[in-house]
Design an enzyme around this catalytic site. Structure first.
Site, mmCIF file in Angstrom:
data_model
loop_
_atom_site.group_PDB
_atom_site.id
_atom_site.type_symbol
_atom_site.label_atom_id
_atom_site.label_comp_id
_atom_site.label_asym_id
_atom_site.label_seq_id
_atom_site.Cartn_x
_atom_site.Cartn_y
_atom_site.Cartn_z
ATOM 1 N N GLU A 160 0.784 -1.245 0.000
ATOM 2 C CA GLU A 160 0.000 0.000 0.000
ATOM 3 C C GLU A 160 0.814 1.292 0.000
ATOM 4 O OE1 GLU A 160 -2.792 -0.508 3.267
ATOM 5 O OE2 GLU A 160 -3.890 -2.044 2.178
ATOM 6 N N GLU A 266 -6.186 -10.695 -1.960
ATOM 7 C CA GLU A 266 -7.063 -10.573 -0.775
ATOM 8 C C GLU A 266 -8.525 -10.462 -1.192
ATOM 9 O OE1 GLU A 266 -5.691 -7.343 1.705
ATOM 10 O OE2 GLU A 266 -3.590 -7.833 1.368
#
Ligand code: XIL
Length: 375
Positions: A160, A266
Site C-alpha cells: 500500500e 485478498e
C-alpha cells in the site's frame, strides 16, 4: 502414514460430511482442484490456525496456499526496536509446512504510518534520516525473511505505498525520508534474505485508472533499476454491484505487457456498500455505524448477485490465467471476514463459505467458471 498425519486425516474424514465437502474433493467440490491448471488458490487466515482444528478440513480441502492475517506484519513482529516476537508466526509456518500448504509472507513493509510502529521512522519526535530508516528496514527484512528462508513461497514486500489522491506515493515516514527508494531497497533486501521467494508489490484499487497509472510508473521505474520485483498483488476488496471488471482487465493486460506476474491477494465481495465511509470528510460515519442490514442472514437475491459477480471475476481470471500466479481470498468463511469489523461493525457475507463453513451460491458459480468452457 505418520501417527500425526493419520490423526489429521481422521479428523478431516470425520468432520467433512458436516461441511458437505470431502477432504480429498475432486474438481467439482474443491476450488484448488478446479483451478489446478490455471493458478493457485489461497486464503488469508487466522494467525492461530494451528490451534483451530475446526478450520482445518475446509482449509485443506479448498486451498493450497495460506497468508497469515496479521502475525507477520511489522507491528506484530517488531513492535519496538530489536524486540522481535516470532512465537505466533513460527507456529503458523510450522502448521503450513506440516499440512503441505504454501506460504505467503505478509508483509515486510506496510507503507502507512498508522500501520507501522513509529520507531521505524522517528528519532524522538524528529523524523529519522534516510540512512537510519534504511538500516532499520534492512535489519527488519534480513531478520524476518531470513528466519524462514526457503520456506516462504512469496513475500508481499511492500504493501500500500501508492497514494489514493494526487500524489504518486502515499505520504508517510518512509516516503518522506527516502522517496521511491525505500520501495526499491525493500525488494533488494528481501531478495538478499530469501533469494528463492517470489517478491510481490501489493496494493488496493490499482484497477482504477489513476492508481493503475501510478503502479505502471512504479513497475517501470523498478524494472529500469533491475530491482527484483516479480509480481503485483491486486488486493481485490470489491463491493457488490461495483466490481470493476473492465478496469481490472485493463490492469491485467498492462501487467502482462510489462512482464510482471499478477497475484489476486485478498479477494472478497462486500455485500454492504462501504465507499460512503470515506466520502466528504467522513460525514456519513455516524449513520453508517447503525447500518447492519443482514444481521439475521443474507437474502437469497443478494447471494445470487454475489454469485454472478464472483463468476464474472473468475471468468476474467481464467481468461488471463497466463499472467495470474495465484488467487487468494481474504479469510476462510463469512464468520471470519475482516469486513465484519472494517470499517465499522456489521454482519457481513463477502466470501464463498457461510458461517458454518457451508458453500454459498457463489461457490458453485466459481467452480463452474473455473471448469466449464469459457463463454
Ligand atoms: C487486515 C486484517 O484482516 C485485520 O484483522 C486487521 O485488523 C487489519 O488488517 N489489506 C491488507 C491486509 O493488506 O493486511 C488487511 O488485513 C486488509 C487490507
Amino acid at each position: 502414514m505418520k501417527p500425526f498425519l493419520a490423526s489429521l486425516w481422521a479428523i478431516a474424514w470425520l468432520v467433512s460430511p458436516h461441511l458437505g465437502l470431502s477432504a480429498t474433493a475432486p474438481e467439482s467440490s474443491s476450488l484448488r482442484h478446479a483451478a489446478a491448471k490455471l493458478f493457485a488458490i489461497g486464503v488469508g487466515i487466522n494467525d492461530h490456525i494451528s490451534q483451530r482444528t475446526n478450520d482445518w478440513p475446509l482449509l485443506t480441502a479448498q486451498f493450497s496456499t495460506v497468508t497469515p492475517e496479521n502475525c507477520m506484519k511489522p507491528a506484530a513482529l517488531q513492535p519496538t526496536e530489536g524486540a522481535f516476537d516470532f512465537a505466533t508466526a513460527d507456529a503458523f509456518v510450522d502448521f503450513a509446512t506440516r499440512q503441505n500448504l504454501k506460504l505467503v509472507g505478509h508483509c515486510l513493509v506496510w507503507a502507512k504510518d498508522d500501520r507501522t510502529p513509529a520507531w521505524f521512522y522517528r528519532v524522538g519526535q524528529q523524523p529519522a534520516s534516510r540512512e537510519l530508516l534504511l538500516t532499520r528496514m534492512r535489519q527488519h527484512i534480513a531478520t524476518v525473511a531470513g528466519r524462514w528462508r526457503g520456506r516462504i513461497a512469496m513475500w508481499d514486500v511492500v504493501n500500500e505505498a501508492l497514494d489514493d489522491g494526487t500524489n504518486y506515493l502515499r505520504p508517510s515516514g518512509w516516503e518522506q525520508a527516502c522517496g521511491e527508494e525505500f520501495i526499491a531497497k525493500a525488494f533488494e533486501y528481501a531478495h538478499a534474505a530469501d533469494p528463492a521467494a517470489l517478491l510481490v508489490y501489493n496494493d488496493y484499487n490499482t484497477e482504477l485508472p489513476a492508481k493503475r497509472a501510478k503502479m505502471i510508473r512504479l513497475v517501470r521505474s523498478l524494472r529500469a533499476k533491475h530491482i527484483p520485483l516479480h509480481a503485483i498483488g491486486l488486493q481485490g476488496h470489491y463491493e457488490l454491484d461495483q466490481v470493476p471488471l473492465a478496469e481490472l482487465e485493463a490492469t491485467l493486460v498492462a501487467m502482462r505487457e510489462l512482464g510482471v506476474k499478477v497475484v489476486v491477494s485478498e479477494l472478497d465481495i462486500d455485500v454492504i456498500p462501504r465507499a460512503k465511509w470515506w466520502a466528504e470528510g467522513g460525514k456519513y460515519r455516524a449513520e453508517l455505524r447503525q447500518l447492519n442490514p443482514y444481521r439475521d442472514g443474507c437474502p437469497p437475491e443478494i447471494l445470487q448477485r454475489q454469485a454472478e459477480q464472483y463468476a464474472q471475476l473468475f471468468q476474467l481470471f481464467r481468461k488471463h490465467a497466463g499472467v495470474i500466479a495465484r488467487v487468494s481470498f481474504w479469510n476462510l468463511h463469512d464468520g471470519q471476514s475482516w469486513l465484519n469489523e472494517f470499517p465499522w461493525q456489521r454482519v457481513n457475507h463477502p466470501l464463498l463459505f457461510d458461517r458454518a463453513g457451508q458453500p454459498k451460491p457463489a461457490f458453485a458459480a466459481v467452480i463452474h467458471a473455473l471448469t466449464d468452457a469459457p463463454p
